[in-house]
Design a protein around this motif. Structure first.
Motif, short mmCIF file in Angstrom:
data_model
loop_
_atom_site.label_atom_id
_atom_site.label_comp_id
_atom_site.label_asym_id
_atom_site.label_seq_id
_atom_site.Cartn_x
_atom_site.Cartn_y
_atom_site.Cartn_z
N GLU A 90 0.85 -1.19 0.00
CA GLU A 90 0.00 0.00 0.00
C GLU A 90 0.88 1.24 0.00
OE1 GLU A 90 -2.41 -0.44 3.49
OE2 GLU A 90 -3.64 -2.01 2.57
N PRO A 91 0.49 2.28 -0.76
CA PRO A 91 1.28 3.51 -0.78
C PRO A 91 1.10 4.31 0.50
CG PRO A 91 -0.67 3.77 -2.13
CD PRO A 91 -0.66 2.34 -1.66
N GLY A 92 2.17 4.98 0.90
CA GLY A 92 2.12 5.88 2.05
C GLY A 92 2.23 7.32 1.57
N GLU A 93 2.40 8.22 2.50
CA GLU A 93 2.56 9.64 2.17
C GLU A 93 3.93 9.85 1.52
OE1 GLU A 93 0.53 12.37 2.45
OE2 GLU A 93 -1.01 10.85 2.87
N PRO A 94 3.97 10.58 0.41
CA PRO A 94 5.26 10.84 -0.25
C PRO A 94 6.22 11.60 0.69
CG PRO A 94 3.44 11.44 -1.68
CD PRO A 94 2.85 11.15 -0.33
N VAL A 95 7.51 11.31 0.52
CA VAL A 95 8.55 11.99 1.29
C VAL A 95 9.53 12.65 0.33
CG1 VAL A 95 8.34 10.44 3.28
CG2 VAL A 95 9.97 9.89 1.46
N ILE A 124 9.58 -0.20 -0.03
CA ILE A 124 9.97 0.11 -1.40
C ILE A 124 9.57 1.56 -1.68
CG2 ILE A 124 9.46 -0.35 -3.83
CD1 ILE A 124 9.07 -3.27 -3.10
N TYR A 125 10.53 2.36 -2.13
CA TYR A 125 10.27 3.75 -2.48
C TYR A 125 10.28 3.88 -3.99
CZ TYR A 125 11.05 5.12 2.37
OH TYR A 125 10.95 5.26 3.73
N VAL A 126 9.23 4.49 -4.52
CA VAL A 126 9.13 4.68 -5.96
C VAL A 126 9.30 6.16 -6.28
CG1 VAL A 126 7.62 4.49 -7.98
CG2 VAL A 126 7.60 2.69 -6.22
N SER A 176 23.84 12.63 3.13
CA SER A 176 23.68 11.18 3.19
C SER A 176 22.30 10.74 2.71
CB SER A 176 23.90 10.69 4.63
OG SER A 176 22.93 11.26 5.48
N GLN A 177 21.55 11.70 2.16
CA GLN A 177 20.21 11.38 1.68
C GLN A 177 20.08 11.64 0.19
OE1 GLN A 177 17.24 13.40 3.96
NE2 GLN A 177 17.73 12.31 5.83
N LEU A 178 19.16 10.93 -0.41
CA LEU A 178 18.80 11.14 -1.80
C LEU A 178 17.48 11.91 -1.75
CD1 LEU A 178 19.65 10.44 -4.66
CD2 LEU A 178 18.34 8.34 -4.47
N CYS A 179 17.44 13.07 -2.38
CA CYS A 179 16.29 13.95 -2.20
C CYS A 179 15.66 14.39 -3.51
CB CYS A 179 16.71 15.21 -1.44
SG CYS A 179 17.23 14.88 0.26
N ARG A 180 14.43 14.82 -3.35
CA ARG A 180 13.70 15.44 -4.44
C ARG A 180 14.55 16.60 -4.94
NH1 ARG A 180 7.82 18.32 -3.81
NH2 ARG A 180 7.69 18.95 -5.97
N SER A 181 14.59 16.80 -6.20
CA SER A 181 15.36 17.82 -6.91
C SER A 181 16.82 17.45 -7.12
CB SER A 181 15.24 19.21 -6.26
OG SER A 181 16.05 19.29 -5.12
N ASP A 182 17.30 16.30 -6.56
CA ASP A 182 18.62 15.81 -6.94
C ASP A 182 18.55 15.36 -8.39
OD1 ASP A 182 19.78 16.24 -4.46
OD2 ASP A 182 19.61 14.16 -3.81
N THR A 183 19.68 15.34 -9.05
CA THR A 183 19.71 14.89 -10.44
C THR A 183 20.54 13.62 -10.56
OG1 THR A 183 21.59 16.30 -10.96
CG2 THR A 183 19.39 17.19 -11.42
N VAL A 184 20.19 12.84 -11.56
CA VAL A 184 20.88 11.59 -11.86
C VAL A 184 21.30 11.66 -13.32
CG1 VAL A 184 20.66 9.09 -12.01
CG2 VAL A 184 19.47 10.33 -10.20
N GLN A 185 22.59 11.48 -13.56
CA GLN A 185 23.09 11.46 -14.94
C GLN A 185 22.96 10.06 -15.50
OE1 GLN A 185 27.12 12.84 -15.13
NE2 GLN A 185 26.64 14.85 -14.28
N LEU A 186 22.64 9.99 -16.78
CA LEU A 186 22.55 8.70 -17.47
C LEU A 186 23.74 8.58 -18.41
CD1 LEU A 186 18.77 8.88 -18.43
CD2 LEU A 186 19.79 7.75 -16.45
N GLU A 217 9.27 13.42 -5.63
CA GLU A 217 8.99 12.82 -4.33
C GLU A 217 9.09 11.30 -4.40
OE1 GLU A 217 5.94 15.74 -2.04
OE2 GLU A 217 5.08 14.50 -3.63
N PHE A 218 9.43 10.72 -3.26
CA PHE A 218 9.55 9.27 -3.12
C PHE A 218 8.28 8.77 -2.45
CE2 PHE A 218 13.77 10.99 -3.23
CZ PHE A 218 14.52 10.09 -3.96
N VAL A 219 7.59 7.85 -3.09
CA VAL A 219 6.37 7.28 -2.51
C VAL A 219 6.72 5.94 -1.88
CG1 VAL A 219 4.01 6.49 -2.95
CG2 VAL A 219 4.94 8.45 -4.24
N PRO A 220 6.52 5.82 -0.54
CA PRO A 220 6.82 4.55 0.13
C PRO A 220 5.68 3.56 -0.07
CG PRO A 220 6.08 6.16 1.74
CD PRO A 220 6.12 6.86 0.41
N TYR A 221 6.03 2.32 -0.29
CA TYR A 221 5.05 1.23 -0.40
C TYR A 221 5.43 0.17 0.63
CZ TYR A 221 3.14 3.09 -4.72
OH TYR A 221 2.53 3.89 -5.66
#
Length: 136
Positions: free
Chosen positions: A42-47, A74-76, A98-108, A125-129
């Motif tokens: 079940e999804p939780g509140e986004p973080v 599991i965070y989506v 030490s955290q991965l946050c919203r607005s961080d970027t990932v290079q491919l 945002e990360f949605v916890p399941y």
């Protein structure tokens, strides 16, 4: 007559090759793969952030999402430019905490083309399941 028999044999062989096997599984879309991963959760509140140091693995769901596992949760993350996601790319993330946050970027980077830059993703945002009844 021999030529006719050979032509008929070749035609029937070609027809057999063209028919898909009954055992062949249809290729799932990214959304279908993600739904399968989240079955029974079940999804939780986004973080906004997750503890990167505790992340146990990352799964790239093609053209859909990044899926992080922290404990039994599991965070989506459905990043901007998700249509560029390919599980054959190398993901490079520069962390400033030490955290991965919203607005961080990932290079491919393309794994097969000498790790050439192939674009970037902007995390959202990360949605916890979690499984029902799970505190973790």
């Amino acid at each position: 007559m021999k030529m006719l028999a050979i032509a008929a044999a070749l035609a029937s062989s070609a027809a057999l090759v063209a028919v898909p096997s009954a055992d062949a599984k249809p290729k799932l879309t990214g959304e279908q793969k993600l739904a399968k991963m989240l079955e029974g959760r079940e999804p939780g509140e986004p973080v906004n952030c997750i503890p990167y140091i505790q992340t146990q693995n990352l799964t790239v769901v093609d053209r859909t999402a990044l899926v992080y596992r922290v404990g039994r949760t599991i965070y989506v993350n459905r990043p901007d430019n998700a249509d560029r996601l390919d599980d054959d790319d190398v993901l490079v993330t520069k962390l400033y905490t030490s955290q991965l946050c919203r607005s961080d970027t990932v290079q491919l980077h393309d794994r097969n083309a000498g790790h050439m830059w192939n674009g970037f993703l902007g995390l959202n945002e990360f949605v916890p399941y979690r499984k029902p009844g799970s505190a973790d």
